[in-house]
Design an enzyme around this catalytic site. Sequence first.
Site, PDB file in Angstrom:
ATOM      1  N   ASP A 102     -77.896 -51.708   4.052  1.00 31.09           N
ATOM      2  CA  ASP A 102     -76.371 -52.625   3.825  1.00 31.09           C
ATOM      3  C   ASP A 102     -76.414 -53.297   5.278  1.00 31.09           C
ATOM      4  OD1 ASP A 102     -73.898 -53.312   2.899  1.00 31.09           O
ATOM      5  OD2 ASP A 102     -73.105 -51.615   4.216  1.00 31.09           O
TER       6      ASP A 102
ATOM      7  N   ASP B 131     -71.608 -48.796  -1.625  1.00 28.03           N
ATOM      8  CA  ASP B 131     -73.210 -48.302  -1.288  1.00 28.03           C
ATOM      9  C   ASP B 131     -73.490 -47.093  -2.088  1.00 28.03           C
ATOM     10  OD1 ASP B 131     -73.568 -50.358   0.377  1.00 28.03           O
ATOM     11  OD2 ASP B 131     -72.864 -49.397   1.948  1.00 28.03           O
TER      12      ASP B 131
END
Length: 756
Positions: free
Chosen positions: A441, A648
């Site tokens: 990420d 996430d």
Amino acid sequence: MQQKSNLTNKNLSALKNVDETFEIELNIEGMNCASCVNHVEKAIKSVPGIIDASVNLATEKALISLHKNVKKTTIISAVEKAGYKASSVEINTNENSRIDKLQKGNETWKVIISALISFPLVLPMLLIPFSIHWMLNAWLQLALATFIQFYFGGRFYISTWKAMRAKSANMDVLVALGTSAAYCMSVYQMIVNSMQNSGGVLHLYFESSAVIITLILFGKWLEARAKKKTSAAIRALQSLRPDIARVLRNGEEQEISIHFVKIKDIVLVKPGEKIPVDGNIIEGFTQVDESLITGESLPVDKVTGNKVTGGSINGNGFIKVTTTAIGVEGTLARIIRLVESAQAAKAPIQKLVDKVSSIFVPIILIIGLLTLLFWGIFSGNWEKAILNTVAVLIIACPCALGLATPTSIMVGTGVAAKHGILIKDAEALELAYSINIIAFDKTGTLTVGKPKLTHLLPFQISENELLKVSAALQTGSEHPLAKAILIAAKENEIQIPKITNIQALLGKGISATIEGKNYYLGSEQLLKEYNVDINKDLILAAQKFSSEGESISYLFEKDTDSCKLKGLLSFSDSLKSSAKECIASLQKLGIRTILLTGDNAGSAQSIAKQLNIDRFYSNILPEGKAAFITQIKSTNTIVAMVGDGINDAPALVAADIGIAMSTGTDAAMHASGITLLRGDPLLIPDAIDISKKTFQKIRQNLFWAFIYNIIGIPLAAMGLLNPMVAGAAMAVSSVSVISNALLLKRWKPANGINNN
């Protein structure tokens, strides 16, 4: 990969909270080898309502997953029927209290006294090389050997009886049979000699049974001492807990037990003291040593408003802290629980060991019987046959086999935690060194995660109006971009209006009603979804900002007929200082790197270029990240996902290994197998390195555990191994396996400490 699938299901269940199951931990006493582990596991799993059970020989604990309707007493009863003892794990129980018993008092003296009594029995053998032929009186030998056999060796008979009742066999069965054979053969020789009045030289083997028992007791003592060292990391963390807290109540300073501190209590911490609770500083400033918790080598500056962690050490400042977490909810307690959980869990490689150990003892009993019959029938020397059988039974005790894997995992996870790498399950530890691809990420993972609002480009409204509406939409949000907007609004003294009908658009943005108008704030994808026309000048500006690595958000108003663009906001976030070095280190290991971000293509491309990331994918929603990870996994590739936000979590669960930054959300940390306590990207290659080193030790330990038996059993069966030497070898095998695992304590992060 089936086990990984089960783990994924468990994590998904935890995230969705749909399964009424939970885990408990029990102390297990009486286990001596890998066979014992299998018997206890089978006993627990036989209880209706048990989902899974993992028993660890090194920690002497069972981690049990069960349905809510299962009573703990039922499980304890099942363990006791199998011949072992089970008890609840108390929260404040010293991790090593049971092991300490083997280091102190009776256990230590038993080893010493048994050795002293055995010495006269073995002394004649030691004198023979000096041509001194002396023999202790046979009846005195009987007296000394009987005391050792049934007092010090009594535990083996008790354990054997319990094993026979449970229709199982363990190490103690081998020891009891082997030593009893040597002892009984000597008694038989004495009786026959007495009846025949031959007066000839007696061939007694009391020294074999006595010395074997003494060596096994000594080996167990050394083993327990070594086990204690494997849990040093847990003890170090436990020692951080202060017993007393100084709180401010009714305007007065009081010293109270840490157990009586409450949420919102104001705790006073003087210079040099341990901070007793998790909380926020409300007065004062200082530096805090968090090295034992996060692995951070340098003190961290703390000012009013900053968080502090219980167990860290205050520097030279006096601070007042308002308590936000206590007891089992504190950061230190959670870290201890997670490390203990990882140490109690079994790595997939342990499956092979379990299969072998489940049939090991019965096979050894068969080999022992064949040895007895072969030597007795073909040589006619039944005395020699019995001695060779004793050697087979003793050398084969599978202690080392049961300790090879768990001791390495205990030391590996412990030393990793010391350096800020929290490995939450053994499977993540085993898989980490096999990673082929790591997906990252962006915000908070590779970047600092504290973006600033850099540009406001209004369209048909003023800058203040654009900032006011955007701030109103982000009120109460914990998203990094939302915080940047709210900080900017506060700095510009913007009065934020009330909102209604607020709705989060996962991965896209947010919408709400403000003063009767419906506003949307979000990504370019949200803009396209509602077919919002964008001004040409704003398009050019967005492209420019994106090329510079900035994130873009758009504000538009939606009425019954159409959507009208109101402005553009751009944000900049600096890269973590170690991000580039992290990517370079991973690529040196042959690991491909990918950037997965919900941000625009320009920003993603800029970050990927700066860090030299292999590939990047932009404008990806949370479910898109998880689908992408799943797709890569389908090619038989080991994939790790690194993230820090709630968005996430699905991808972290979908990956073979989820790696979360502790600077992120709890949801991300719960969904991951590894948590980086400092949020430093360089800990990622370090996590891979400790994984590699740990499984090198596991392989080495399994090699030695098997090689002792592969070499020793045939030698014993062929009559080339003295029973006493077999006993010594068996003791040495266990200690050598643990000692080899302890070498992991010397591990240091290869990439050093970075202060981000």
